[in-house]
Scaffold this motif. Structure first.
Motif, short mmCIF file in Angstrom:
data_model
loop_
_atom_site.label_atom_id
_atom_site.label_comp_id
_atom_site.label_asym_id
_atom_site.label_seq_id
_atom_site.Cartn_x
_atom_site.Cartn_y
_atom_site.Cartn_z
N THR A 139 0.84 -1.20 0.00
CA THR A 139 0.00 0.00 0.00
C THR A 139 0.87 1.24 0.00
O THR A 139 2.02 1.23 0.45
N PHE A 140 0.31 2.30 -0.49
CA PHE A 140 0.89 3.63 -0.36
C PHE A 140 0.03 4.37 0.66
O PHE A 140 -1.20 4.38 0.56
N THR A 141 0.70 5.00 1.64
CA THR A 141 -0.03 5.69 2.71
C THR A 141 0.53 7.09 2.88
O THR A 141 1.75 7.29 2.92
N PHE A 142 -0.37 8.05 3.01
CA PHE A 142 -0.01 9.43 3.33
C PHE A 142 -0.72 9.79 4.63
O PHE A 142 -1.93 9.59 4.76
N ARG A 143 0.05 10.34 5.56
CA ARG A 143 -0.53 10.69 6.87
C ARG A 143 -0.17 12.13 7.21
O ARG A 143 0.99 12.55 7.08
N TRP A 144 -1.16 12.86 7.69
CA TRP A 144 -0.96 14.24 8.15
C TRP A 144 -1.58 14.37 9.54
O TRP A 144 -2.73 13.99 9.75
N THR A 145 -0.78 14.89 10.50
CA THR A 145 -1.25 15.03 11.88
C THR A 145 -0.97 16.44 12.36
O THR A 145 0.11 16.99 12.11
N ASN A 146 -1.95 17.02 13.04
CA ASN A 146 -1.70 18.29 13.70
C ASN A 146 -2.19 18.18 15.15
O ASN A 146 -3.08 17.40 15.47
N ASN A 147 -1.56 18.96 16.02
CA ASN A 147 -1.86 18.89 17.44
C ASN A 147 -1.73 20.30 18.00
O ASN A 147 -0.75 20.99 17.72
N THR A 148 -2.70 20.70 18.78
CA THR A 148 -2.63 22.00 19.45
C THR A 148 -3.08 21.84 20.89
O THR A 148 -3.99 21.08 21.18
N THR A 149 -2.38 22.53 21.78
CA THR A 149 -2.68 22.46 23.21
C THR A 149 -2.59 23.85 23.80
O THR A 149 -1.68 24.61 23.47
#
Length: 168
Positions: A139-149
């Motif tokens: 598989t080809f996977t693209f992941r984007w994550t953002n986090n704010t606190t």
């Protein structure tokens, strides 16, 4: 305390989520008496009273959407929101009596008070795209994550200490 849920929205969308709440509270009272004797000189007795209360509140919600565009492509969105609130109160008092000669007298009296509070909010979001390749197991996977606190807090401290002579 919490709840979990799962649902299928049509043939192409899976949805699930959860919510959790906790509210731990602790109380810790403390009392003690300590006596010191100094040979051929004097003695002192200390009385200390202390109370501490801590309260925390936590809310957490998790949401997950998975969309199957076709047999080769899918999209996943996972979001977590967390809200926290905390507080702590501490009060402490002490009184010491000293004995020199024949009569005891109050040598020291003190009060200490602390009040602390805090709030926090957090947001985490993950987006994932998956594409199955023609070769099995690939598989080809693209992941984007953002986090704010965001966290804020306050503290208030009060202290009073009185020292006395033998004659008051």
């Amino acid at each position: 305390t919490g709840i979990n849920f799962t649902d299928q929205l049509g043939r192409k969308v899976d949805f699930n989520g959860s919510y959790f709440y906790s509210r731990p509270e602790t109380q810790n009272p403390s009392r003690y008496i300590r006596q010191n004797i100094f040979p051929n000189d004097s003695a002192s007795t200390e009385y200390r009273f202390s109370d501490k209360t801590t309260l925390n509140q936590n809310h957490t919600a998790n949401l997950r959407f998975e969309y199957y565009a076709d047999s080769m492509n899918s999209f996943l969105n996972k979001t977590t929101i967390s809200v926290q609130r905390s507080g702590e109160q501490l009060s402490d008092s002490t009184t010491s009596y000293s004995i020199t000669g024949d009569f005891p007298y109050k040598a020291l009296a003190g009060i200490n008070s602390n009040d602390n509070s805090g709030r926090g909010i957090g947001l985490n979001n993950t987006f994932l795209y998956r594409h199955k390749l023609k070769r099995p197991g690939r598989t080809f996977t693209f992941r984007w994550t953002n986090n704010t606190t965001r966290i804020t807090g306050n503290s208030l401290v009060y202290t009073s200490l009185n020292i006395y002579n033998e004659d008051g």
